[in-house]
Design a protein around this motif. Structure first.
Motif, mmCIF file in Angstrom:
data_model
loop_
_atom_site.group_PDB
_atom_site.id
_atom_site.type_symbol
_atom_site.label_atom_id
_atom_site.label_comp_id
_atom_site.label_asym_id
_atom_site.label_seq_id
_atom_site.Cartn_x
_atom_site.Cartn_y
_atom_site.Cartn_z
ATOM 1 N N ASP A 118 -2.279 -8.798 14.286
ATOM 2 C CA ASP A 118 -2.028 -8.432 13.204
ATOM 3 C C ASP A 118 -2.406 -7.445 12.916
ATOM 4 O O ASP A 118 -4.004 -6.590 13.793
ATOM 5 N N LYS A 119 -1.913 -6.411 12.585
ATOM 6 C CA LYS A 119 -1.968 -5.125 12.553
ATOM 7 C C LYS A 119 -2.871 -4.445 11.947
ATOM 8 O O LYS A 119 -3.672 -4.021 12.184
ATOM 9 N N PHE A 120 -3.597 -5.340 10.899
ATOM 10 C CA PHE A 120 -4.376 -5.504 9.439
ATOM 11 C C PHE A 120 -5.789 -5.574 10.226
ATOM 12 O O PHE A 120 -6.516 -5.141 10.067
ATOM 13 N N ALA A 121 -5.598 -6.342 11.506
ATOM 14 C CA ALA A 121 -7.136 -5.870 11.839
ATOM 15 C C ALA A 121 -7.232 -5.420 12.919
ATOM 16 O O ALA A 121 -8.563 -4.797 13.241
ATOM 17 N N ARG A 122 -6.284 -4.152 12.873
ATOM 18 C CA ARG A 122 -6.939 -3.016 13.902
ATOM 19 C C ARG A 122 -7.018 -1.825 13.254
ATOM 20 O O ARG A 122 -6.617 -1.142 13.269
ATOM 21 N N CYS A 123 -6.590 -1.697 11.865
ATOM 22 C CA CYS A 123 -6.855 -0.667 11.065
ATOM 23 C C CYS A 123 -8.149 -1.307 9.504
ATOM 24 O O CYS A 123 -8.663 -2.527 9.445
ATOM 25 N N ARG A 124 -8.195 -0.159 9.266
ATOM 26 C CA ARG A 124 -9.210 -0.377 8.022
ATOM 27 C C ARG A 124 -7.892 -0.720 6.878
ATOM 28 O O ARG A 124 -7.342 0.747 6.452
ATOM 29 N N TRP A 125 -8.675 -1.121 5.977
ATOM 30 C CA TRP A 125 -7.372 -1.141 4.793
ATOM 31 C C TRP A 125 -8.681 -2.184 3.250
ATOM 32 O O TRP A 125 -9.524 -2.344 3.859
ATOM 33 N N ARG A 126 -7.780 -2.303 2.458
ATOM 34 C CA ARG A 126 -8.504 -3.140 1.344
ATOM 35 C C ARG A 126 -6.953 -3.115 0.476
ATOM 36 O O ARG A 126 -6.381 -2.660 0.344
ATOM 37 N N GLU A 127 -7.741 -4.344 -0.235
ATOM 38 C CA GLU A 127 -6.986 -4.799 -1.482
ATOM 39 C C GLU A 127 -6.434 -3.274 -2.183
ATOM 40 O O GLU A 127 -7.519 -3.242 -3.022
ATOM 41 N N GLY A 128 -5.179 -3.467 -2.733
ATOM 42 C CA GLY A 128 -5.521 -2.572 -4.595
ATOM 43 C C GLY A 128 -4.188 -3.235 -5.131
ATOM 44 O O GLY A 128 -4.164 -4.385 -5.224
ATOM 45 N N PRO A 129 -3.616 -2.332 -5.812
ATOM 46 C CA PRO A 129 -3.266 -2.437 -7.186
ATOM 47 C C PRO A 129 -1.929 -3.671 -6.082
ATOM 48 O O PRO A 129 -1.581 -3.781 -5.264
ATOM 49 N N GLU A 130 -1.526 -5.038 -7.277
ATOM 50 C CA GLU A 130 -0.250 -5.758 -7.379
ATOM 51 C C GLU A 130 -1.196 -6.395 -5.617
ATOM 52 O O GLU A 130 0.166 -7.021 -5.249
ATOM 53 N N GLY A 131 -2.198 -6.722 -5.310
ATOM 54 C CA GLY A 131 -2.548 -7.284 -4.396
ATOM 55 C C GLY A 131 -2.251 -7.276 -3.677
ATOM 56 O O GLY A 131 -2.373 -7.287 -1.686
ATOM 57 N N LEU A 132 -1.719 -5.338 -3.010
ATOM 58 C CA LEU A 132 -1.323 -4.446 -2.001
ATOM 59 C C LEU A 132 -2.025 -4.674 -0.566
ATOM 60 O O LEU A 132 -3.120 -3.610 -1.822
ATOM 61 N N PRO A 133 -1.613 -4.581 0.228
ATOM 62 C CA PRO A 133 -3.085 -3.429 1.332
ATOM 63 C C PRO A 133 -2.659 -1.797 1.092
ATOM 64 O O PRO A 133 -1.383 -2.034 1.577
ATOM 65 N N ILE A 134 -3.752 -1.391 1.505
ATOM 66 C CA ILE A 134 -4.376 -0.283 0.833
ATOM 67 C C ILE A 134 -4.453 0.252 2.308
ATOM 68 O O ILE A 134 -5.842 -0.018 2.278
ATOM 69 N N LEU A 135 -3.503 0.759 3.136
ATOM 70 C CA LEU A 135 -4.538 1.785 4.050
ATOM 71 C C LEU A 135 -5.531 3.086 3.988
ATOM 72 O O LEU A 135 -5.232 3.770 3.331
#
Length: 162
Positions: free
Chosen positions: A92-109
């Motif tokens: 899970d790449k997103f468990a190894r970086c900082r991100w938040r939910e953004g427009p269209e429900g997409l992950p924003i780094l």
């Protein structure tokens, strides 16, 4: 030197910016490092990006309605290694970086201050990659800074099988 070898030598020396594309397929977050991207229109604002057919972001996200495209700062080679050298098939790449939910429900780094979100207007078969024409619907311009380039990451081994 044959044509293919000559062409590979030419493009292997090009310098162009690298991007990280993120997507969402249901509850699954997806992301990969890309180098094939170009602006195609000023008005309306559009950009074309290409995803390798071999990576999970394409396989699972090819039918997503929108994609987020992140400019990768030159001081973030670890992020490029994560999204280019690892596969979502294994981690899970997103468990190894900082991100938040953004427009269209997409992950924003969080470590990529400059990004945009585009709705997919068209998909084009262009060989071992698929082209996605994006209509920009949201954008954020962070601090102006040097961007990670192809030459910076040319030694990153792709996370997916060649």
């Amino acid at each position: 030197m044959d044509v293919r070898a000559a062409f590979n030598a030419i493009v292997g020396n090009l310098e162009y910016p690298m991007f990280i594309v993120t997507a969402r397929a249901g509850d699954e977050r997806l992301g990969c490092l890309i180098g094939f991207a170009t602006q195609t229109s000023i008005d309306p604002p559009r950009l074309a990006i290409c995803l390798s057919r071999k990576n999970r972001t394409h396989r699972r996200g090819r039918d997503c309605p929108a994609l987020a495209v992140h400019c990768v700062p030159a001081d973030a080679p670890d992020l490029a290694e994560l999204f280019g050298g690892e596969t979502g098939d294994d981690i899970d790449k997103f468990a190894r970086c900082r991100w938040r939910e953004g427009p269209e429900g997409l992950p924003i780094l969080e470590d990529c201050e400059t990004w945009f979100v585009g709705r997919i207007a068209e998909r084009v078969d262009i060989g071992d990659h698929v082209g996605f024409l994006l209509e920009v619907v949201a954008a954020h311009h962070g601090r102006s800074e040097p961007q990670l380039s192809f030459q910076d990451v040319r030694d990153v081994d792709a996370g997916h099988a060649p």
